[in-house]
Design a protein around this motif. Structure first.
Motif, mmCIF file in Angstrom:
data_model
loop_
_atom_site.group_PDB
_atom_site.id
_atom_site.type_symbol
_atom_site.label_atom_id
_atom_site.label_comp_id
_atom_site.label_asym_id
_atom_site.label_seq_id
_atom_site.Cartn_x
_atom_site.Cartn_y
_atom_site.Cartn_z
ATOM 1 N N LEU A 150 -1.755 101.722 39.718
ATOM 2 C CA LEU A 150 -2.985 101.529 40.487
ATOM 3 C C LEU A 150 -3.580 100.169 40.142
ATOM 4 C CD1 LEU A 150 -5.303 102.705 42.313
ATOM 5 C CD2 LEU A 150 -6.360 103.509 40.182
ATOM 6 N N LEU A 151 -3.956 99.413 41.159
ATOM 7 C CA LEU A 151 -4.723 98.191 40.971
ATOM 8 C C LEU A 151 -6.177 98.472 41.318
ATOM 9 C CD1 LEU A 151 -2.481 95.354 42.466
ATOM 10 C CD2 LEU A 151 -2.803 95.977 40.071
ATOM 11 N N VAL A 152 -7.070 98.153 40.388
ATOM 12 C CA VAL A 152 -8.504 98.333 40.600
ATOM 13 C C VAL A 152 -9.109 96.950 40.811
ATOM 14 C CG1 VAL A 152 -10.653 99.223 39.657
ATOM 15 C CG2 VAL A 152 -8.489 100.367 39.112
ATOM 16 N N GLU A 153 -9.389 96.618 42.070
ATOM 17 C CA GLU A 153 -9.945 95.302 42.364
ATOM 18 C C GLU A 153 -11.416 95.272 41.976
ATOM 19 O OE1 GLU A 153 -11.575 92.503 45.636
ATOM 20 O OE2 GLU A 153 -9.950 93.735 46.458
ATOM 21 N N VAL A 154 -11.815 94.234 41.243
ATOM 22 C CA VAL A 154 -13.174 94.168 40.700
ATOM 23 C C VAL A 154 -14.005 93.049 41.324
ATOM 24 C CG1 VAL A 154 -12.472 95.176 38.498
ATOM 25 C CG2 VAL A 154 -12.393 92.689 38.790
ATOM 26 N N ASN A 155 -13.486 92.382 42.332
ATOM 27 C CA ASN A 155 -14.173 91.201 42.864
ATOM 28 C C ASN A 155 -15.491 91.510 43.558
ATOM 29 O OD1 ASN A 155 -12.377 89.032 42.111
ATOM 30 N ND2 ASN A 155 -10.899 89.934 43.523
ATOM 31 N N ARG A 156 -15.701 92.748 43.994
ATOM 32 C CA ARG A 156 -16.959 93.096 44.650
ATOM 33 C C ARG A 156 -18.001 93.650 43.684
ATOM 34 N NH1 ARG A 156 -15.825 95.338 50.788
ATOM 35 N NH2 ARG A 156 -14.493 93.607 51.437
ATOM 36 N N LEU A 157 -17.661 93.730 42.422
ATOM 37 C CA LEU A 157 -18.636 94.202 41.438
ATOM 38 C C LEU A 157 -19.683 93.108 41.196
ATOM 39 C CD1 LEU A 157 -16.298 95.936 38.835
ATOM 40 C CD2 LEU A 157 -17.394 96.906 40.861
ATOM 41 N N PRO A 158 -20.899 93.499 40.844
ATOM 42 C CA PRO A 158 -21.977 92.508 40.634
ATOM 43 C C PRO A 158 -21.832 91.804 39.285
ATOM 44 C CG PRO A 158 -22.799 94.712 40.188
ATOM 45 C CD PRO A 158 -21.389 94.886 40.688
ATOM 46 N N LEU A 159 -20.714 91.102 39.105
ATOM 47 C CA LEU A 159 -20.401 90.471 37.826
ATOM 48 C C LEU A 159 -20.056 89.001 38.011
ATOM 49 C CD1 LEU A 159 -18.041 93.289 36.429
ATOM 50 C CD2 LEU A 159 -20.475 92.994 35.940
ATOM 51 N N ASP A 160 -20.614 88.387 39.068
ATOM 52 C CA ASP A 160 -20.197 87.035 39.427
ATOM 53 C C ASP A 160 -21.276 85.983 39.200
ATOM 54 O OD1 ASP A 160 -21.895 87.918 41.394
ATOM 55 O OD2 ASP A 160 -20.693 87.183 43.074
ATOM 56 N N THR A 161 -22.176 86.228 38.251
ATOM 57 C CA THR A 161 -23.265 85.283 38.006
ATOM 58 C C THR A 161 -23.308 84.832 36.546
ATOM 59 O OG1 THR A 161 -24.849 87.072 37.558
ATOM 60 C CG2 THR A 161 -24.701 86.254 39.835
ATOM 61 N N VAL A 162 -23.924 83.686 36.346
ATOM 62 C CA VAL A 162 -24.249 83.180 35.010
ATOM 63 C C VAL A 162 -25.761 83.212 34.886
ATOM 64 C CG1 VAL A 162 -24.116 81.225 33.423
ATOM 65 C CG2 VAL A 162 -22.217 81.688 35.001
ATOM 66 N N GLU A 163 -26.285 83.956 33.937
ATOM 67 C CA GLU A 163 -27.735 84.105 33.829
ATOM 68 C C GLU A 163 -28.217 83.849 32.410
ATOM 69 O OE1 GLU A 163 -29.258 88.105 34.262
ATOM 70 O OE2 GLU A 163 -27.265 88.961 33.892
ATOM 71 N N GLU A 164 -29.363 83.193 32.321
ATOM 72 C CA GLU A 164 -29.980 82.962 31.027
ATOM 73 C C GLU A 164 -30.813 84.182 30.657
ATOM 74 O OE1 GLU A 164 -32.512 79.509 28.660
ATOM 75 O OE2 GLU A 164 -32.428 79.507 30.853
ATOM 76 N N PRO B 227 -24.221 73.857 34.944
ATOM 77 C CA PRO B 227 -25.029 72.915 34.148
ATOM 78 C C PRO B 227 -25.402 73.441 32.764
ATOM 79 C CG PRO B 227 -25.842 73.019 36.407
ATOM 80 C CD PRO B 227 -24.809 74.089 36.279
ATOM 81 N N LEU B 228 -25.741 74.722 32.653
ATOM 82 C CA LEU B 228 -26.126 75.259 31.348
ATOM 83 C C LEU B 228 -24.939 75.321 30.392
ATOM 84 C CD1 LEU B 228 -28.597 78.127 32.344
ATOM 85 C CD2 LEU B 228 -29.131 75.840 31.482
ATOM 86 N N VAL B 229 -23.757 75.568 30.921
ATOM 87 C CA VAL B 229 -22.561 75.588 30.075
ATOM 88 C C VAL B 229 -22.202 74.172 29.638
ATOM 89 C CG1 VAL B 229 -20.094 76.146 30.008
ATOM 90 C CG2 VAL B 229 -21.700 77.702 31.130
#
Length: 331
Positions: free
Chosen positions: A47-61, A82-84
């Protein structure tokens, strides 16, 4: 071709349940490593569990000044953030040193951490490999092992971990966030990957049913001088022969108040140089002090027939990075 199921997970909880219910499931982000291994027959997920639609695509301070990087943030976006770039330059440099621009555009933070070794014996299903097939032997030990480990290896495996990013995360004291059916937890990035021991098939400390949800870069190492250097066979798109990530902070008197040092391509995981750090902490930034500390760490190296050059290569990289971070030479 082996048939497999496909799930486009809508929530982290759904992804964790699927991973727990299907031990042969794998998460799919950019697929830059997993798909290649599937083509080679090394990975055969049910089984492949695609994770691209999960809300995990941000960089937050975060309120405490730390930085949370979601697991599906693309490597190119993270390197350019910029922060990185301003606060954690070693991480940006490590990401830009890895792969090609096209691959960095697809590869994710979580996938980078979970990529598997590039050992040719692991990738060739006709060859013995304890990491791929436990108990089958290690073809690399008496075979071709120029690119293999000199630290922390065992009789069962001499593979190295290929990530550049993970080396920087280890030196920066980052933590890897995980989520499973039993809830969330985090582990230090320097301890996320395992040494081979008797079970080289286990790459990480991930438990069954867990997935990587992000990485947290601490406020304590933000804006400190840091750098990453990598030696490779060609100037672009090549895995490291040796690499170094370092963080160095000095007192007004010029002594070391904080240091993080990690080697890449020398071991089964990013190698946190704790002996060298202990020797450096509180001491001067002289060439002799740096050389003593690095030699103390690399004394544990156990080179094989064809990879002893890695020790001197790593030594030179570490001394160069530490010297540059320290600024003008002190005597």
């Amino acid at each position: 071709m082996k048939p497999f199921g496909y799930l486009r997970a809508a929530t982290v909880e759904e992804a964790a349940r699927a991973l727990a219910e299907h031990p042969d499931a794998r998460c799919l982000g950019g697929g830059t490593n997993l798909v290649d291994l599937m083509k080679l027959g090394v990975e055969r997920p049910g089984l492949l569990v695609e994770v691209n639609r999960l809300p995990l695509d941000t960089v937050e301070e975060l309120p405490d000044g730390s930085l949370r990087v979601g697991a599906t943030v693309r490597n190119s976006d993270l390197a350019a953030h910029p922060l990185v770039r301003d606060r954690y330059p070693a991480l940006s440099q490590a990401l830009l040193a890895g792969a090609s621009g096209q691959l960095r555009n697809a590869a994710t933070t979580g996938g980078n951490l979970l990529q598997r070794t590039r050992c040719p014996y692991f990738q060739d299903v006709s060859k013995p490999c304890n990491k791929r097939t436990p108990g089958s032997g290690c073809g690399a030990r008496d075979g071709t092992h120029r690119d293999h480990a000199v630290l922390g290896h065992s009789d069962h495996c001499i593979a190295t971990h290929p990530s550049d990013m993970a080396v920087a995360l280890a030196a920066l004291d980052a933590r890897v966030e995980l989520h499973g059916t039993e809830g969330a937890r985090s582990v230090p990035a320097a301890e996320f990957h395992r040494l081979p021991g008797d079970h080289p098939e286990r790459d990480t400390e991930i438990r069954p049913g867990e997935l990587v949800t992000g990485v947290v870069l601490p406020a304590a190492t933000a804006s400190l001088p840091s750098a990453y250097r990598k030696a490779r066979d060609r100037a672009s798109y090549a895995f490291a022969l040796a690499s170094v990530a370092a963080v160095l902070h000095l007192s007004d008197e010029g002594t070391v108040t904080r240091v993080g040092l990690a080697f890449g391509a020398l071991a089964h995981r990013p190698w946190r140089a704790t002996r060298a750090e202990e020797a450096l902490r509180g001491g001067p930034t002289t060439p002799d002090a740096f050389a003593h500390a690095v030699d103390l760490e690399l004394r544990a190296a156990r080179p094989l027939r064809d990879n002893g050059y890695k020790v001197e290569l790593a030594r030179g990289l570490a001394l160069d990075v530490l010297t540059r971070l320290a600024g003008p030479t002190r005597t």
